[in-house]
Design a protein around this motif. Sequence first.
Motif, PDB file in Angstrom:
ATOM      1  N   LYS A   1      42.738  12.796  63.683  1.00 51.42           N
ATOM      2  CA  LYS A   1      44.163  13.101  63.895  1.00 51.42           C
ATOM      3  C   LYS A   1      44.651  12.554  65.233  1.00 51.42           C
ATOM      4  CE  LYS A   1      46.371  16.736  62.636  1.00 51.42           C
ATOM      5  NZ  LYS A   1      46.890  18.055  62.302  1.00 51.42           N
ATOM      6  N   ASP A   2      43.782  12.605  66.239  1.00 50.56           N
ATOM      7  CA  ASP A   2      44.172  12.074  67.557  1.00 50.56           C
ATOM      8  C   ASP A   2      44.495  10.585  67.453  1.00 50.56           C
ATOM      9  OD1 ASP A   2      43.845  14.518  68.701  1.00 50.56           O
ATOM     10  OD2 ASP A   2      41.888  14.089  69.602  1.00 50.56           O
TER      11      ASP A   2
ATOM     12  N   ARG B   1      37.827  15.718  61.908  1.00 51.42           N
ATOM     13  CA  ARG B   1      39.266  15.840  61.673  1.00 51.42           C
ATOM     14  C   ARG B   1      40.076  15.702  62.962  1.00 51.42           C
ATOM     15  NH1 ARG B   1      42.023  20.379  62.092  1.00 51.42           N
ATOM     16  NH2 ARG B   1      44.157  20.402  61.290  1.00 51.42           N
ATOM     17  N   THR B   2      39.626  16.332  64.028  1.00 45.77           N
ATOM     18  CA  THR B   2      40.410  16.318  65.273  1.00 45.77           C
ATOM     19  C   THR B   2      40.518  14.903  65.834  1.00 45.77           C
ATOM     20  OG1 THR B   2      39.541  18.515  65.684  1.00 45.77           O
ATOM     21  CG2 THR B   2      40.627  17.423  67.531  1.00 45.77           C
ATOM     22  N   GLU B   3      39.369  14.196  65.887  1.00 45.74           N
ATOM     23  CA  GLU B   3      39.398  12.834  66.428  1.00 45.74           C
ATOM     24  C   GLU B   3      40.255  11.919  65.543  1.00 45.74           C
ATOM     25  OE1 GLU B   3      35.114  13.539  66.202  1.00 45.74           O
ATOM     26  OE2 GLU B   3      34.954  11.847  67.586  1.00 45.74           O
TER      27      GLU B   3
END
Lengths: 378, 209, 50
Positions: free
Chosen positions: A206-207, A202-204
Motif C-alpha cells: 500500500k505504501d 499489505r502495508t509495504e
Amino acid sequence: MSDQNIYEDRIKLFKDTIELKKTERVPNLSNFFTWKILDSPYKLSEAMNDYDKMERIVCDFHERYHFDAYMDLGTRNPIRVTDALGGGDHEVNDKTESINYYDHVLMKSDEYQELLDNEVKFLWTKVFARKFPDTTPEKLINAVQELMAYGQFNDKMTNKFVQEYHCPSVFNMNAVLMHPFEYLHNNYRGIKEVSIDLRKRRTELKDVIEKKFETQMLPALDAALDLDTSAYVCDTYFPMLAHAILSPKQFEDIYWPQLKQIIDKVVEKDKTIYIFCESTMLRFKDFFQDIPKGHVILHLEQDDIFEIHKELPNICLAGGMTTDLLGNGTPRQCIDYSKKLIDELGNGFIFSQNKMVSFRNDCTRENLLAVNEFIRNY
Amino acid sequence: MLDLKILTQALGDLEEDQVMEMLKEFADTSPSEAEALEAVAACQAGMAIVGELFESGEYFVGDLIFAGELLTEAINVLKPALGGGASVVIGTILLGTVHGDLHDIGKNIFKSMSEAAGFEVVDLGIDVEVDTFVKKAQEIKPQIIGMSGVLTLAIDSMKDTVEALKEAGVDAKIIIGGNPVTKEACAFVGADAFTTNAAEGVKICQGLV
Amino acid sequence: MMLEEKDSAIDNPFLTYPEGWNQAVESLVFLPEEMREGFLIQFITTVTSM
C-alpha cells in the motif's frame, strides 16, 4: 456528406453515446488486435517487424470492415523496441499464430522498501537489469530510436485514420493512466507473487501504491485533464487487469481509493474516462453505482453485459459481441445477437467485441462482414 | 496437543502465522504417522472452507493462490512425520495447460485445491502437446483429465486433444477450465464438464469419480 | 530462472547506479540536456511494462 462531416459526426456519435443520449445508430468500435494480421496475406512475424506491412494490413482491414474507430491501429505490441534490448520474454509463433508472453518476476518480495527509497535506482539496477541484463550503451540508443520510430508510426496511423478515413482516435496516448497496483501485478511482481504480497506485505504494498499515486499518477492525471482531447472518443484511458485477482474487500482497500480520486477529478472537470476491463467487473458494481452519468465508459470482457446494464444504468458500456459467436456462429446468429445487444442496451452502448480479438478462430471474415453491415444500417 | 478444529479454521481464514506456528509446534512433538495424517486432513478441511468463501464472494483469485501456497508450506512441515504413508486418494487427475498456451496460474490453483480435496494430480505443465496428453493418459489411466487455457486459441487445442484421446481409446472424464471456457466451448471441444473457477472445478471432479 | 540466479548472472557495469545510470543519461545526446533524465525514466518505465 463531406469528409469533415463524417469525421465530426463520428465524434458526436461517440460523445452522445457516452452521455447516454439517444443516437441515430450505435457506434461501432473495433477491438481487433492481431486477428487483423491473420486476416491478411502476411505472417505474424512479418507484420510485427515491419511498419509498412502493418500499415497496409490495418488500412486494408478498415477498407474491408469500416468500423467507426479502432482500439488498435497496429501499434499494440512494439516488439522491435524490446528486441533491440535483447527481448526474450515473448515469442511470436507463426505456426500457432500467437504471441505468447512468458510470466516473469522482476522484483523480490523484500524489495518494496528499495522501490520506495529510490524508484529510479531500483528500476534501473533491478527491474530493468533483470529484464534486459545484456544492455549496452549501443543497445540502449537503438532501443530508444526504435521507441521513437514506434511513436512516429503511431502518430502516422492516427493521422492517417483521421485524415483519410475520418475515424477519430479513441484516446490520446498521453492520457493513458495506470493504477500503481497494475505495475506491481502486471510487470514487477507477477500474479502469483503479488497475490501472496496482498496477504503478507499489505502495508509495504500500500505504501508503494500511495507513493506512486501521489508522485506520478496525480500529476499525470492533471496533465491529461488539461489536454485538448475534444477530437478523441474519450478524454482519458484506464486499462484494468489487476482487479482480476481481487475480492471486493481487497479492491476497496488497495485499488478503489485511487480509482475513485481519478473518477472524481474526471467528473469535476466534466471529462470522460474509458475503463477497459479485462476479466469480470460485476462484483465491483456497488463502487460504480453513484457515479454521475456521462463520464465513465466500461468496456467489458467476461461479464454478462445485460446484467451490468441493469445494475449500472449510469454507465456507458462497450463490448458485447463475443468471440464465441464471431468465431463459431453463423452470420445469422451473429446478426441476431447484435440486434439483441442494441435493442436491450439502448442508449449508452458502444458496440464492440468482448475480447481483444487476436486468434484466427476468434472470428470469421464472413461473420464480421455481416455484423458490420448490420450495425451500419440498423 | 494439536487442536484440529482450530487448525482447520486458521487455514480457512488464511492466517498463515497461526497455521505455521501450530504445525511447527506439532512437528516438534514427533507425531506418529496417523497423527500427521489427521493434521493433513484438518488442513484439507481448511481448504474446503477457502472454497466455500470463494463461492460466497468473500475470497477471490488472489486468495486462492495464497491458499495454495499456504497448503504447500503446511504439508512440507508435516512431510517428515508422514513417512511413506499417504492420505486416501479419491481419484487421479491428469492435468495440463493445452498446446499453444503458456498460462499456469489457474491450473496451479485447481491443482492445489484438488490435491487438498484428496485427488492425486499428475501435472504435465504448460503448452502440453496432444501426444503428451495421450501417452501419459495411457500410462497412468486417470479417472479425470483436466485441460486448462487462458487464450481463446486454447479451445481449439482442447478440441484437438479431446479428439486424440478419444481416438486412442482413453477412458477418462474430461473437464476443461479457464478464461475462454463456456458451455458452448465445452460442447465444441467435446468435454464432459467445464468451469471458469477452480473451486467449482474441484466439486465437479468429486462428482465424476 | 529464479531471481537470485538472474542477479548473480548480471555483471554489467552499465546497469549500476549512479555511474551506469549517469552514463545512460549522458548518452542521449540527441535530446536537450535538461530532458534526458526525465526521458530515460519514462523509457525504462515503458519498456519494463512491455
